[in-house]
Motif scaffolding. Structure first.
Motif, short mmCIF file in Angstrom:
data_model
loop_
_atom_site.label_atom_id
_atom_site.label_comp_id
_atom_site.label_asym_id
_atom_site.label_seq_id
_atom_site.Cartn_x
_atom_site.Cartn_y
_atom_site.Cartn_z
N ASP A 95 40.79 43.74 70.33
CA ASP A 95 40.34 44.58 71.53
C ASP A 95 38.96 44.29 71.86
O ASP A 95 38.17 43.59 71.10
CB ASP A 95 40.53 46.08 71.14
N TYR A 96 38.57 45.09 72.97
CA TYR A 96 37.22 44.78 73.21
C TYR A 96 36.31 45.49 71.95
O TYR A 96 36.71 46.16 71.38
CB TYR A 96 36.77 45.65 74.63
N GLU A 97 34.80 45.41 72.09
CA GLU A 97 33.99 45.76 71.31
C GLU A 97 34.10 47.45 71.27
O GLU A 97 33.94 47.91 72.19
CB GLU A 97 32.58 45.18 71.48
N VAL A 98 34.11 47.84 70.14
CA VAL A 98 34.12 49.56 69.89
C VAL A 98 32.70 49.99 69.31
O VAL A 98 32.58 49.39 68.03
CB VAL A 98 35.47 49.80 69.11
N PRO A 99 32.19 50.74 69.93
CA PRO A 99 30.75 51.17 69.35
C PRO A 99 31.31 52.34 68.04
O PRO A 99 32.10 52.87 68.23
CB PRO A 99 30.11 51.98 70.46
N LYS A 100 30.55 52.13 67.07
CA LYS A 100 30.70 52.83 65.94
C LYS A 100 30.76 54.43 66.28
O LYS A 100 31.61 55.10 65.73
CB LYS A 100 29.17 52.75 64.95
N GLU A 101 30.18 54.94 67.27
CA GLU A 101 30.14 56.15 67.61
C GLU A 101 31.68 56.68 68.40
O GLU A 101 31.83 58.14 68.06
CB GLU A 101 29.22 56.82 68.81
N ARG A 102 32.41 55.70 68.54
CA ARG A 102 33.79 56.34 69.02
C ARG A 102 34.92 56.40 67.91
O ARG A 102 35.82 56.66 68.20
CB ARG A 102 34.20 55.02 69.98
N ILE A 103 34.30 56.00 66.73
CA ILE A 103 35.15 55.88 65.55
C ILE A 103 35.21 57.45 65.19
O ILE A 103 34.23 58.03 64.96
CB ILE A 103 35.03 55.12 64.46
N VAL A 104 36.45 58.15 65.27
CA VAL A 104 36.42 59.55 64.81
C VAL A 104 37.23 59.86 63.64
O VAL A 104 37.37 60.89 63.16
CB VAL A 104 37.23 60.53 65.96
N ALA A 105 37.94 58.71 62.97
CA ALA A 105 38.59 58.98 61.64
C ALA A 105 39.08 57.62 61.07
O ALA A 105 38.90 56.92 61.86
CB ALA A 105 40.07 59.79 61.88
N VAL A 106 39.04 57.66 59.95
CA VAL A 106 39.60 56.34 59.14
C VAL A 106 40.82 56.76 58.41
O VAL A 106 41.21 57.80 57.97
CB VAL A 106 38.33 56.00 58.26
N ILE A 107 41.71 55.60 58.26
CA ILE A 107 42.89 55.88 57.47
C ILE A 107 42.70 55.20 56.04
O ILE A 107 42.34 53.88 55.93
CB ILE A 107 44.03 55.00 58.18
N ASN A 108 42.99 56.02 55.01
CA ASN A 108 42.82 55.57 53.59
C ASN A 108 44.09 55.61 53.01
O ASN A 108 44.07 55.40 51.58
CB ASN A 108 41.61 56.29 52.95
#
Length: 157
Positions: free
Chosen positions: A103-116
């Protein structure tokens, strides 16, 4: 459930539909409790994650991301769950496991969750297990991915 408008309080977006309100509630629960479980929707993360079979556990991001991490990020008026392909100057290149192009570049600020963690057939899969490591470390190579996607298509036929 990862699709829907992003709450204004988190991203500056609008809240004009039912999904945006649902996502605001989910994010509020996530940021209060630290983890929520949601069913996988869509096909972009196959073959690792499959709709109707798997659940993912969203966790509050700690801001430390690396290649192979699965993240949830804001993309216009939706949430998308994909894997980090590489770090860029201003964010990350992101790709679904069922895709050959990032996908296009995603700024760090747009990440709202992580899957662990994933729940599959009643069993938990975590980042330290071999199946997870395979997809995050080996399968993330686009040459390997192309071969496996072709085999997956043949198997499904």
């Amino acid at each position: 459930m990862l699709k829907g408008a992003v709450p204004e309080s988190r991203t500056g977006g609008n809240m004009n539909n039912k999904n945006s309100v649902q996502m605001e509630v989910l994010l509020d629960v996530l940021y209060k409790d630290g983890k929520i479980k949601l069913p996988v929707q869509g096909k972009s993360m196959e073959p690792f994650l499959k709709e109707g079979r798997d659940y993912v556990f969203l966790s509050v991001p700690d801001g430390q991301y690396k290649k192979g991490d699965i993240v949830v990020y804001r993309c216009n008026d939706t949430f998308v769950m994909h894997r980090i392909a590489e770090k860029t100057e201003t964010g990350f290149s992101i790709i679904g496991d069922n895709q050959l192009q990032a996908d296009y570049e995603v700024p760090k600020e747009r990440i709202v969750a992580v899957i662990n963690e994933v729940l599959r057939d009643g069993k938990r899969i975590t980042k330290n297990q071999i199946v997870w490591k395979f997809y995050s470390e080996i399968y993330s190579n686009l040459g390997v991915r192309k071969i496996f996607l072709e085999l997956h298509k043949i198997r499904k036929a």
